[in-house]
Scaffold this motif. Structure first.
Motif, PDB file in Angstrom:
ATOM      1  N   SER A 106     -29.217  -3.528  33.677  1.00  0.00           N
ATOM      2  CA  SER A 106     -29.334  -3.902  32.270  1.00  0.00           C
ATOM      3  C   SER A 106     -28.537  -5.172  31.953  1.00  0.00           C
ATOM      4  N   THR A 107     -28.858  -5.717  30.775  1.00  0.00           N
ATOM      5  CA  THR A 107     -28.188  -6.925  30.307  1.00  0.00           C
ATOM      6  C   THR A 107     -27.469  -6.619  29.003  1.00  0.00           C
ATOM      7  N   ALA A 108     -26.181  -6.938  28.972  1.00  0.00           N
ATOM      8  CA  ALA A 108     -25.441  -6.825  27.707  1.00  0.00           C
ATOM      9  C   ALA A 108     -25.484  -8.199  27.055  1.00  0.00           C
ATOM     10  N   ILE A 109     -25.732  -8.205  25.757  1.00  0.00           N
ATOM     11  CA  ILE A 109     -25.758  -9.474  25.016  1.00  0.00           C
ATOM     12  C   ILE A 109     -24.667  -9.369  23.959  1.00  0.00           C
ATOM     13  N   ILE A 110     -23.694 -10.248  23.994  1.00  0.00           N
ATOM     14  CA  ILE A 110     -22.663 -10.205  22.948  1.00  0.00           C
ATOM     15  C   ILE A 110     -23.043 -11.194  21.862  1.00  0.00           C
ATOM     16  N   GLY A 111     -23.293 -10.678  20.652  1.00  0.00           N
ATOM     17  CA  GLY A 111     -23.678 -11.519  19.521  1.00  0.00           C
ATOM     18  C   GLY A 111     -25.141 -11.338  19.159  1.00  0.00           C
ATOM     19  N   GLY A 112     -25.396 -10.856  17.952  1.00  0.00           N
ATOM     20  CA  GLY A 112     -26.769 -10.617  17.496  1.00  0.00           C
ATOM     21  C   GLY A 112     -27.205 -11.653  16.468  1.00  0.00           C
ATOM     22  N   GLY A 113     -27.106 -12.919  16.843  1.00  0.00           N
ATOM     23  CA  GLY A 113     -27.613 -13.996  15.980  1.00  0.00           C
ATOM     24  C   GLY A 113     -28.937 -14.501  16.510  1.00  0.00           C
ATOM     25  N   ALA A 114     -29.256 -15.769  16.222  1.00  0.00           N
ATOM     26  CA  ALA A 114     -30.541 -16.333  16.645  1.00  0.00           C
ATOM     27  C   ALA A 114     -30.726 -16.193  18.158  1.00  0.00           C
ATOM     28  N   ALA A 115     -29.720 -16.608  18.933  1.00  0.00           N
ATOM     29  CA  ALA A 115     -29.861 -16.600  20.392  1.00  0.00           C
ATOM     30  C   ALA A 115     -29.849 -15.172  20.944  1.00  0.00           C
ATOM     31  N   GLY A 116     -28.897 -14.362  20.488  1.00  0.00           N
ATOM     32  CA  GLY A 116     -28.776 -13.001  21.006  1.00  0.00           C
ATOM     33  C   GLY A 116     -30.016 -12.182  20.702  1.00  0.00           C
ATOM     34  N   LEU A 117     -30.543 -12.308  19.490  1.00  0.00           N
ATOM     35  CA  LEU A 117     -31.735 -11.521  19.129  1.00  0.00           C
ATOM     36  C   LEU A 117     -32.967 -12.000  19.886  1.00  0.00           C
ATOM     37  N   MET A 118     -33.049 -13.323  20.142  1.00  0.00           N
ATOM     38  CA  MET A 118     -34.188 -13.820  20.922  1.00  0.00           C
ATOM     39  C   MET A 118     -34.120 -13.261  22.349  1.00  0.00           C
ATOM     40  N   ALA A 119     -32.915 -13.258  22.936  1.00  0.00           N
ATOM     41  CA  ALA A 119     -32.772 -12.721  24.297  1.00  0.00           C
ATOM     42  C   ALA A 119     -33.146 -11.236  24.308  1.00  0.00           C
ATOM     43  N   LEU A 120     -32.722 -10.519  23.286  1.00  0.00           N
ATOM     44  CA  LEU A 120     -33.039  -9.083  23.189  1.00  0.00           C
ATOM     45  C   LEU A 120     -34.545  -8.887  23.056  1.00  0.00           C
ATOM     46  N   SER A 121     -35.169  -9.727  22.229  1.00  0.00           N
ATOM     47  CA  SER A 121     -36.605  -9.601  21.996  1.00  0.00           C
ATOM     48  C   SER A 121     -37.381  -9.794  23.303  1.00  0.00           C
ATOM     49  N   ILE A 122     -36.931 -10.737  24.121  1.00  0.00           N
ATOM     50  CA  ILE A 122     -37.636 -11.012  25.383  1.00  0.00           C
ATOM     51  C   ILE A 122     -37.361  -9.917  26.422  1.00  0.00           C
ATOM     52  N   LEU A 123     -36.108  -9.477  26.493  1.00  0.00           N
ATOM     53  CA  LEU A 123     -35.751  -8.510  27.550  1.00  0.00           C
ATOM     54  C   LEU A 123     -36.077  -7.063  27.165  1.00  0.00           C
ATOM     55  N   GLY A 124     -36.214  -6.797  25.875  1.00  0.00           N
ATOM     56  CA  GLY A 124     -36.597  -5.453  25.416  1.00  0.00           C
ATOM     57  C   GLY A 124     -35.651  -4.378  25.894  1.00  0.00           C
ATOM     58  N   HIS A 125     -36.221  -3.297  26.436  1.00  0.00           N
ATOM     59  CA  HIS A 125     -35.392  -2.132  26.789  1.00  0.00           C
ATOM     60  C   HIS A 125     -34.428  -2.397  27.945  1.00  0.00           C
ATOM     61  N   GLU A 126     -34.579  -3.574  28.589  1.00  0.00           N
ATOM     62  CA  GLU A 126     -33.658  -3.894  29.696  1.00  0.00           C
ATOM     63  C   GLU A 126     -32.318  -4.390  29.157  1.00  0.00           C
ATOM     64  N   ALA A 127     -32.207  -4.531  27.817  1.00  0.00           N
ATOM     65  CA  ALA A 127     -31.004  -5.161  27.271  1.00  0.00           C
ATOM     66  C   ALA A 127     -30.464  -4.414  26.062  1.00  0.00           C
ATOM     67  N   PHE A 128     -29.213  -4.696  25.728  1.00  0.00           N
ATOM     68  CA  PHE A 128     -28.640  -4.176  24.485  1.00  0.00           C
ATOM     69  C   PHE A 128     -27.683  -5.229  23.917  1.00  0.00           C
ATOM     70  N   VAL A 129     -27.558  -5.216  22.584  1.00  0.00           N
ATOM     71  CA  VAL A 129     -26.707  -6.193  21.898  1.00  0.00           C
ATOM     72  C   VAL A 129     -25.424  -5.514  21.432  1.00  0.00           C
ATOM     73  N   LEU A 130     -24.303  -6.207  21.592  1.00  0.00           N
ATOM     74  CA  LEU A 130     -23.036  -5.752  21.019  1.00  0.00           C
ATOM     75  C   LEU A 130     -22.688  -6.730  19.906  1.00  0.00           C
ATOM     76  N   GLU A 131     -22.733  -6.277  18.681  1.00  0.00           N
ATOM     77  CA  GLU A 131     -22.510  -7.145  17.514  1.00  0.00           C
ATOM     78  C   GLU A 131     -21.292  -6.623  16.760  1.00  0.00           C
ATOM     79  N   HIS A 132     -20.354  -7.526  16.427  1.00  0.00           N
ATOM     80  CA  HIS A 132     -19.137  -7.009  15.779  1.00  0.00           C
ATOM     81  C   HIS A 132     -19.294  -6.772  14.277  1.00  0.00           C
ATOM     82  N   ARG A 133     -20.341  -7.364  13.675  1.00  0.00           N
ATOM     83  CA  ARG A 133     -20.566  -7.070  12.252  1.00  0.00           C
ATOM     84  C   ARG A 133     -21.424  -5.803  12.136  1.00  0.00           C
ATOM     85  N   ASN A 134     -21.706  -5.423  10.881  1.00  0.00           N
ATOM     86  CA  ASN A 134     -22.554  -4.247  10.705  1.00  0.00           C
ATOM     87  C   ASN A 134     -24.015  -4.609  10.484  1.00  0.00           C
TER      88      ASN A 134
END
Ligand SMILES: Cc1cc2nc3c(=O)[nH]c(=O)nc-3n(C[C@H](O)[C@H](O)[C@H](O)COP(=O)(O)OP(=O)(O)OC[C@H]3O[C@@H](n4cnc5c(N)ncnc54)[C@H](O)[C@@H]3O)c2cc1C
Length: 383
Positions: free
Chosen positions: A4-32
């Motif tokens: 799996s891929t951990a993505i730190i930061g759920g902004g423009a770049a992090g969400l795009m990476a998540l969108s492409i990788l789908g279930h292979e990835a997860f985002v760790l975002e410090h805001r709510n």
């Protein structure tokens, strides 16, 4: 096997990476919530890319053209638009060449990027990142996460209330990376020693010069100085208290004989009256015939080479210059040259673009490159 891929930061770049990788990835975002900066971008409409062709697009990234070009070629504006169309977000092109969601709502971009099966963990404060047995171990104040790959997409340091606050910088450095000194750019240029406030609201085409760097374009006079595309794009080159030369109009001594000699200077010049009053208050109300040669030279200099000390309005800066040193990242994959399987994407990297959709484009393109490189590596391992 943990691929799996951990993505730190759920902004423009992090969400795009998540969108492409789908279930292979997860985002760790410090805001709510995710995508706060995207939501305020483009005045809430999100100017998410441009209609520039690729050759022009590349020129928008100052001295980082070379580093940024493989990612921009790989996921250029037309692919970004068709990717969003495939997620149900149609886009429109404005006369300026800027691209927005057809709905005029930034939330459509943020929602579209969260349509997949990738998981998002909110409110995760990262306490430590280390590698153990080929996996990244990420300790947060809630739990421990493990992943084979890590994408850091924590953005820059401007508008820190959106979550992009540089809080991961010390951990990025502890992984061996260098953070090139960061400062806010794409912002208003304040010139307190040249009181332009009398011309507040005037828009015009003018030039700015610092040493050998010169740029012309559309500017708007503000209470404190100059705003608009020219000022914002030029702010990339400025440090606090730099001296900048402002040029509003080029005149020669002979030019004055072409004006009506009875006219007041402020009415004769092809400039808004309020601007002439602000820039040359002592001469603006004189008749052309009354101007001595010394007065004419003063006018010529004030309009063509008005040197003033400037400061940047950091509070309104839309982008960050500086960040993870590009010399430490492989431009063809966005992988760290220091730590295997560590990737960077978006504004956290020392790449900034002009205003006009170029920074979100960079966030999306670099994220697509990081995600694509991880996919490729995984497929090679499995085959
Ligand atoms: C007012 C404004 C208007 C703008 N308008 C435009 C525009 O119209 N077009 C354009 O191209 N660009 C625009 N920009 C710039 C653009 O929004 C950014 O360049 C882009 O969002 C950068 O994407 P990113 O994913 O790298 O960072 P961000 O979108 O800033 O996302 C970073 C994410 O990482 C999270 N994060 C940060 N630190 C941590 C941590 N330690 N742990 C966990 N998570 C963390 C943040 O909370 C955030 O969710 C604008 C910027 C501003 C401020």
């Amino acid at each position: 096997m943990n691929n799996s891929t951990a993505i730190i930061g759920g902004g423009a770049a992090g969400l795009m990476a998540l969108s492409i990788l789908g279930h292979e990835a997860f985002v760790l975002e410090h805001r709510n919530e995710c995508g706060r900066k995207l939501l305020i971008s483009g005045g809430g409409r999100c100017n998410f890319t441009t209609s520039d062709n690729i050759e022009t697009l590349i020129t928008r990234y100052y001295d980082k053209k070379n580093f940024a070009s493989p990612a921009l070629y790989g996921f250029p504006p037309e692919k970004i638009r068709s990717y969003f169309a495939s997620l149900g977000v149609n886009s429109i092109r404005e006369e300026s060449g800027k691209i927005f969601p057809a709905s005029g709502k930034a939330i459509d971009i943020v929602n579209a990027l969260q349509k997949n099966e990738g998981k998002i963990f909110y409110g995760e404060r990262i306490r430590g990142i280390r590698k153990e047995d080929g996996l990244f171990v990420i300790d947060t104040d809630k739990k421990q996460h493990r992943a084979k790959y890590l994408i850091i997409a924590t953005g820059g340091i401007t508008f820190p209330e959106t979550g992009s606050d540089g809080s991961l910088n010390s951990l990025i450095t502890s992984l061996g990376h260098t953070i090139v000194s960061q400062r806010g750019v794409l912002t208003e240029i304040m010139c307190h020693s040249l009181p332009l406030f009398k011309a507040e609201g005037v828009s015009l085409n003018m030039s700015l010069k610092k040493g050998k760097i010169r740029m012309s374009g559309e500017a708007v006079i503000t209470k404190r100085g100059i705003s608009g595309p020219l000022a914002e794009n030029f702010s990339h080159y400025l440090e606090m208290e730099d001296e900048v030369s402002l040029a509003f109009l080029s005149l020669r001594r002979e030019s004055f004989s072409l004006f009506s000699q009875k006219a007041l200077l402020k009415n004769a010049l092809p400039l808004p009256e309020r601007l002439t009053e602000a820039v040359i208050p002592s001469l603006a109300g004189k008749r052309i015939a009354e101007l001595s040669n010394a007065d004419k030279d003063t006018v010529i200099k004030a309009l063509a080479e008005n040197r003033t000390e400037v400061r940047l309005n950091e509070r309104r800066a839309m982008c960050t210059r500086g960040g993870v040193d590009t010399a430490e990242i492989d431009r063809k994959s966005m992988e760290s040259k220091i730590v295997e399987n560590l990737y960077f994407a978006g504004e956290v990297i020392d790449v900034d673009g002009e205003c006009g959709g170029y920074n979100i484009t960079w966030a999306f393109s670099s994220a697509a490159m990081a995600a694509g490189s991880i996919r490729k590596k995984n497929n090679l391992m499995l085959s």
